[in-house]
Design a protein around this motif. Structure first.
Motif: not given
Length: 91
Positions: A68-91
């Motif tokens: 969902h684009t509403r949250f796609a550029d939120d730096p806090d969510l991007i940083e949090y999503a990077r906690r997954c050690s198996g992926c690079d996330g949607p960024w």
């Protein structure tokens, strides 16, 4: 650690504060009862647990993970999503 919904032996998420506590005021001490509903957030692509989240933040991350684009550029969510050690996330 991977997420297993049927695993009853791991610690309850309610024993920990929300990993995004205070983000946009959604789970501050004076907010709604959603603060009391804690879940283990996990990457749906790999199953790795990212951390404990309140129900409201878990909903935001679900939408973020779905692209969902509403949250796609939120730096806090991007940083949090990077906690997954198996992926690079949607960024």
């Amino acid at each position: 650690m991977t997420y297993k919904p049927t695993d009853r032996t791991r610690e309850r998420a309610a024993l920990y504060p929300c990993a995004l506590q205070g983000w946009r005021g959604l789970c501050t001490p004076h907010s709604s009862a959603a603060v009391n509903i804690m879940v283990w957030d996990h990457c749906h692509a790999h199953g790795y647990i990212r951390g404990p989240l309140c129900a409201r933040h878990n909903g935001r991350m679900r939408r973020y993970d779905a692209g969902h684009t509403r949250f796609a550029d939120d730096p806090d969510l991007i940083e949090y999503a990077r906690r997954c050690s198996g992926c690079d996330g949607p960024w």
